[in-house]
Enzyme design. Sequence first.
Site, mmCIF file in Angstrom:
data_model
loop_
_atom_site.group_PDB
_atom_site.id
_atom_site.type_symbol
_atom_site.label_atom_id
_atom_site.label_comp_id
_atom_site.label_asym_id
_atom_site.label_seq_id
_atom_site.Cartn_x
_atom_site.Cartn_y
_atom_site.Cartn_z
ATOM 1 N N HIS A 25 -1.600 -5.200 7.129
ATOM 2 C CA HIS A 25 -0.621 -5.200 6.039
ATOM 3 C C HIS A 25 -0.934 -4.077 5.038
ATOM 4 O O HIS A 25 -0.037 -3.306 4.654
ATOM 5 C CB HIS A 25 -0.673 -6.577 5.371
ATOM 6 N N GLU A 26 -2.185 -3.956 4.618
ATOM 7 C CA GLU A 26 -2.546 -2.922 3.634
ATOM 8 C C GLU A 26 -2.317 -1.522 4.199
ATOM 9 O O GLU A 26 -1.889 -0.610 3.480
ATOM 10 C CB GLU A 26 -4.000 -3.085 3.176
ATOM 11 N N HIS A 75 1.166 -0.574 3.674
ATOM 12 C CA HIS A 75 1.424 0.008 2.348
ATOM 13 C C HIS A 75 1.000 1.474 2.312
ATOM 14 O O HIS A 75 1.713 2.328 1.786
ATOM 15 C CB HIS A 75 0.659 -0.761 1.264
ATOM 16 N N HIS A 124 6.946 -4.547 0.320
ATOM 17 C CA HIS A 124 7.065 -5.913 0.839
ATOM 18 C C HIS A 124 8.488 -6.164 1.294
ATOM 19 O O HIS A 124 9.450 -5.726 0.649
ATOM 20 C CB HIS A 124 6.667 -6.923 -0.236
ATOM 21 N N TYR A 177 6.279 -11.980 2.420
ATOM 22 C CA TYR A 177 5.591 -13.148 1.855
ATOM 23 C C TYR A 177 6.017 -14.402 2.615
ATOM 24 O O TYR A 177 7.035 -14.412 3.300
ATOM 25 C CB TYR A 177 5.981 -13.344 0.390
HETATM 26 ZN ZN LIG Z 1 1.155 -6.215 0.153
#
Ligand SMILES: [Zn+2]
Length: 250
Positions: A150-151, A154, A160, A210
């Site tokens: 996930h990071e 980014h 997100h 999320y």
């Molecule tokens: Zn994030």
Amino acid sequence: MQVNASSQDAKVEEAYPSQTGQSQVGRLGSETIEYRKINGDNVYEGDILLTDAQVSTSGPRTESAGRTTGKWPSAIVYYTIDAALPNQARVTDAIAHWQANTTIRFLKRTNQTNYLTFRVGSGCSSNIGMIGGRQYINLASGCTTGNNIHEIGHALGLFHEQTRNDRDTYVDILTQNIQSGYENNFARYSTLGYSGSDFGALDFGSIMMYGSFSFSSNGQPTITKKDGSTFSIQRNGLSTGDLSGIDIMY
Ligand SMILES: [Zn+2]
């Protein structure tokens, strides 16, 4: 595309867990945004670190912050791993997953100017896109391989999934159930062209999405589908939607 382990109890990434810092207003691209100043960092949506230049409200801004600096040239990310980082398989496994599923290549840095360093942090966090010079992905001991995938998303420029422009077509945000100080994690990001995941339909299985109960103050959902149903957070691996977003970006 799954890595391993169950995502049943996967946690949403936070740069500074349990710290909300001071609310600030800045600009990101053409948008006015609210972010949090925590320990000197500009924290956006929980785990995204923005540079001072990215949130600056002064000076000429003819192009969005992301478009000018966001992409890694030739889809190559140079990186180093700080020797002090425990469990470095979280990094090598996450990189292997990105390389197995996308055209992005990760090469050990020799003398390149722009590169990514994986190091110990107080939570899980990353800058958004390539910012120039050395930049970090910060990993606390609780950050898993999935959190690191996930990071890295980014660092490649992904926001997100729930902040897409069109998200209100797909979800309801239940502000009354969100922990105080975390409301901005659910703000809509609307600078077009920056987020690769704005393409296609909102992907509930995205590793950048999320879960229904993320940042809940009371055990009630913070995000539901339009029919009121809840959905699980997914931190096993890149989804089909994540892959097409990255394909379009790179
Ligand atoms: Zn994030």
